[in-house]
Design an enzyme around this catalytic site. Structure first.
Site, PDB file in Angstrom:
ATOM      1  N   VAL A 109       0.873  -1.236   0.040  1.00 27.21           N
ATOM      2  CA  VAL A 109       0.133  -0.073   0.158  1.00 27.21           C
ATOM      3  C   VAL A 109       0.854   1.207   0.087  1.00 27.21           C
ATOM      4  O   VAL A 109       0.569   1.853  -0.475  1.00 27.21           O
ATOM      5  CB  VAL A 109      -0.787  -0.142   2.035  1.00 27.21           C
ATOM      6  CG1 VAL A 109      -2.133   1.082   1.511  1.00 27.21           C
ATOM      7  CG2 VAL A 109      -1.894  -1.144   1.448  1.00 27.21           C
ATOM      8  N   ARG A 110       1.684   1.381   0.920  1.00 27.67           N
ATOM      9  CA  ARG A 110       2.332   2.708   1.064  1.00 27.67           C
ATOM     10  C   ARG A 110       3.299   2.605  -0.448  1.00 27.67           C
ATOM     11  O   ARG A 110       3.912   3.624  -0.631  1.00 27.67           O
ATOM     12  CB  ARG A 110       3.349   1.813   2.157  1.00 27.67           C
ATOM     13  CG  ARG A 110       3.011   2.396   3.767  1.00 27.67           C
ATOM     14  CD  ARG A 110       3.492   2.864   4.950  1.00 27.67           C
ATOM     15  NE  ARG A 110       3.258   3.351   5.414  1.00 27.67           N
ATOM     16  CZ  ARG A 110       3.228   4.525   6.478  1.00 27.67           C
ATOM     17  NH1 ARG A 110       4.206   4.940   5.952  1.00 27.67           N
ATOM     18  NH2 ARG A 110       2.325   4.857   7.761  1.00 27.67           N
TER      19      ARG A 110
ATOM     20  N   ILE B  83       4.637 -20.853   5.772  1.00 27.21           N
ATOM     21  CA  ILE B  83       5.544 -21.123   7.444  1.00 27.21           C
ATOM     22  C   ILE B  83       6.018 -22.839   7.451  1.00 27.21           C
ATOM     23  O   ILE B  83       7.678 -22.497   7.670  1.00 27.21           O
ATOM     24  CB  ILE B  83       4.754 -21.023   8.601  1.00 27.21           C
ATOM     25  CG1 ILE B  83       4.074 -22.459   8.439  1.00 27.21           C
ATOM     26  CG2 ILE B  83       3.999 -19.999   8.975  1.00 27.21           C
ATOM     27  CD1 ILE B  83       3.099 -22.423   9.946  1.00 27.21           C
ATOM     28  N   ASP B  84       6.290 -23.546   6.200  1.00 27.25           N
ATOM     29  CA  ASP B  84       6.663 -23.913   5.605  1.00 27.25           C
ATOM     30  C   ASP B  84       7.825 -24.428   5.136  1.00 27.25           C
ATOM     31  O   ASP B  84       8.424 -25.057   5.094  1.00 27.25           O
ATOM     32  CB  ASP B  84       5.742 -25.513   4.896  1.00 27.25           C
ATOM     33  CG  ASP B  84       4.310 -25.803   5.064  1.00 27.25           C
ATOM     34  OD1 ASP B  84       4.274 -25.228   5.848  1.00 27.25           O
ATOM     35  OD2 ASP B  84       4.246 -25.739   4.445  1.00 27.25           O
TER      36      ASP B  84
ATOM     37  N   ARG C 133       5.291 -38.178  26.769  1.00 29.04           N
ATOM     38  CA  ARG C 133       4.251 -37.189  26.117  1.00 29.04           C
ATOM     39  C   ARG C 133       4.413 -36.242  25.288  1.00 29.04           C
ATOM     40  O   ARG C 133       5.295 -36.472  24.937  1.00 29.04           O
ATOM     41  CB  ARG C 133       4.491 -35.681  27.866  1.00 29.04           C
ATOM     42  CG  ARG C 133       4.302 -36.254  28.513  1.00 29.04           C
ATOM     43  CD  ARG C 133       2.631 -36.620  29.303  1.00 29.04           C
ATOM     44  NE  ARG C 133       2.243 -36.742  30.570  1.00 29.04           N
ATOM     45  CZ  ARG C 133       3.012 -38.034  31.062  1.00 29.04           C
ATOM     46  NH1 ARG C 133       3.107 -38.707  30.395  1.00 29.04           N
ATOM     47  NH2 ARG C 133       2.999 -38.428  32.738  1.00 29.04           N
TER      48      ARG C 133
ATOM     49  N   ARG D 154       1.594 -20.555  13.816  1.00 30.92           N
ATOM     50  CA  ARG D 154       1.207 -19.953  12.311  1.00 30.92           C
ATOM     51  C   ARG D 154       1.336 -18.646  13.121  1.00 30.92           C
ATOM     52  O   ARG D 154       0.696 -17.472  11.961  1.00 30.92           O
ATOM     53  CB  ARG D 154       0.289 -19.962  11.192  1.00 30.92           C
ATOM     54  CG  ARG D 154       0.543 -20.958  10.600  1.00 30.92           C
ATOM     55  CD  ARG D 154       0.189 -21.407   8.879  1.00 30.92           C
ATOM     56  NE  ARG D 154      -1.623 -21.442   9.148  1.00 30.92           N
ATOM     57  CZ  ARG D 154      -2.611 -21.799   8.915  1.00 30.92           C
ATOM     58  NH1 ARG D 154      -1.743 -22.786   8.292  1.00 30.92           N
ATOM     59  NH2 ARG D 154      -3.125 -21.739   8.465  1.00 30.92           N
TER      60      ARG D 154
HETATM   61  O1  F6P Z   1       0.872 -24.755   4.864  1.00 33.76           O
HETATM   62  C1  F6P Z   1       0.853 -24.184   5.877  1.00 33.76           C
HETATM   63  C2  F6P Z   1       0.766 -25.298   6.754  1.00 33.76           C
HETATM   64  O2  F6P Z   1       0.676 -24.183   8.067  1.00 33.76           O
HETATM   65  C3  F6P Z   1       0.678 -26.365   6.519  1.00 33.76           C
HETATM   66  O3  F6P Z   1       2.803 -26.671   7.377  1.00 33.76           O
HETATM   67  C4  F6P Z   1      -0.220 -27.306   7.565  1.00 33.76           C
HETATM   68  O4  F6P Z   1      -0.122 -28.458   7.195  1.00 33.76           O
HETATM   69  C5  F6P Z   1      -1.113 -26.489   6.595  1.00 33.76           C
HETATM   70  O5  F6P Z   1      -0.923 -25.535   6.287  1.00 33.76           O
HETATM   71  C6  F6P Z   1      -2.400 -26.795   7.290  1.00 33.76           C
HETATM   72  O6  F6P Z   1      -3.633 -26.082   6.653  1.00 33.76           O
HETATM   73  P1  F6P Z   1      -5.095 -26.013   7.965  1.00 33.76           P
HETATM   74  O7  F6P Z   1      -4.759 -24.228   8.019  1.00 33.76           O
HETATM   75  O8  F6P Z   1      -6.361 -25.715   6.596  1.00 33.76           O
HETATM   76  O9  F6P Z   1      -5.495 -26.960   8.246  1.00 33.76           O
END
Ligand code: F6P
Length: 320
Positions: free
Chosen positions: A24-25, A126-127, A243, A252
């Site tokens: 946007v900026r 994040i993957d 555990r 995330r």
């Molecule tokens: O691709 C990102 C991710 O967080 C994966 O690591 C994970 O398997 C998937 O999305 C989970 O998807 P959702 O948010 O649909 O459960």
């Protein structure tokens, strides 16, 4: 007046808001109008959009998630949906689109490019499984989330001589599991890219225990096995108290790290500059500290980014 559009798509990742803010900026600085579509490609098809101003992106930089919201849109996987999305953009006089998302989102971007819309993709997942970029947006924050959780876990694991199996995200990619194992001092990283032998693991755990170690942490990427099953196997084979912690979507969320915020700024501005220079069909990426552009077609053809063998070797040397 020139007008471009932005959306966030697929699974969200920390830093998406900071990227939209940068987009946007950069647009406003160039005197270009910027439209934000909501809920990823769904918003493109259903015409859910708003004109974005500096006010729209004030105070969002530090927030995880995406204020534009995101979705995995099935209609966008079909020609009819792709055509409708492109027609809506053309109808609004949008000259180019910035798509922030993972591999599915880049497939959608490629489809739109074929429908005559100039698109620049920004890798966000994040993957960290997208090729042609050293880092995808959000991976660094997710790693920090994981190591915070494991640090806490180690305290309680040590108090009880326990073995913890920690499940990270990553359906097809062990990046988070390996990197977090290195960064948190875990004993194992079980990843989809490499086979593992549960008997070997048990033998090592017993030896460590005999040597006087008070805890063991095994990181497992969700694509490499179920944490509970692995914990049960260890308990059945050697009788250790185990555990499980499944980190899930906790990974995330949260405020993006300074790395992700600055990456967001660089990616966002580079994407707008590319569109304004007439470019399209490309993904921005980070390569040895520089921003590079790669054809989305090439990114998709390459498939998933594997784990760097240098990292695997590093982990092995450190005893992971
Ligand atoms: O691709 C990102 C991710 O967080 C994966 O690591 C994970 O398997 C998937 O999305 C989970 O998807 P959702 O948010 O649909 O459960």
């Amino acid at each position: 007046r020139r007008r471009i559009a932005v959306l966030t798509s697929g699974g969200d990742s920390p830093g998406m808001n900071a990227t939209v803010r940068a987009v946007v900026r950069a647009c406003l600085a160039a005197g270009v109008e910027i439209v934000g579509f909501q809920k990823g490609y769904t918003g493109l098809i259903d015409r859910l959009y708003e004109t974005l101003t500096t006010r729209s992106v004030s105070n969002v930089l530090q927030r995880g998630g995406t204020f534009l919201q995101s979705a995995r849109c099935k209609q966008m996987m079909e020609e009819a949906g792709q055509r409708l999305a492109a027609d809506n953009l053309k109808g609004l006089g949008v000259e180019g689109l910035v798509v922030i998302g993972g591999d599915g989102s880049l497939r959608g971007a490629h489809a739109l490019q074929r429908q005559g819309i100039r698109v620049i993709g920004i890798p966000a997942s994040i993957d960290n499984d997208i090729p042609f970029t050293d880092m995808s947006l959000g991976a660094d924050t997710a790693l920090n989330n994981i190591i915070h959780a494991v640090d806490c876990l180690k305290d309680t694991a040590s108090s009880h001589d326990r073995t913890f199996v920690v499940e990270t995200m990553g359906r097809n990619c062990g990046y988070l599991a390996v990197m977090s194992a290195i960064a948190s001092g875990a004993e194992y990283a079980l990843i989809p890219e490499a086979p593992y032998d549960i008997d070997d693991i048990c033998k090592n755990l017993r030896r460590r225990y005999q040597e006087g170690r008070s805890n063991s942490i095994i990181m497992v990427a969700e694509g490499a096995g179920k944490a509970q099953q692995i914990a049960d196997q260890i308990k059945d084979k050697i009788g250790f108290e185990t555990r499980v912690m499944i980190l899930g979507h906790y990974q995330r969320g949260g405020s993006p790290t300074s790395f992700d915020r600055t990456l967001a700024a660089r990616f966002g501005v580079a994407a707008v500059e590319a569109l304004l220079a007439g470019d399209g069909g490309k993904m921005v990426g980070l390569s040895y500290s520089s921003i590079q552009l790669t054809d989305i077609e090439e990114v998709l053809a390459k498939g998933r980014r594997g784990i760097d063998p240098v990292i695997v070797k590093l982990a092995a040397t450190l005893g992971v």
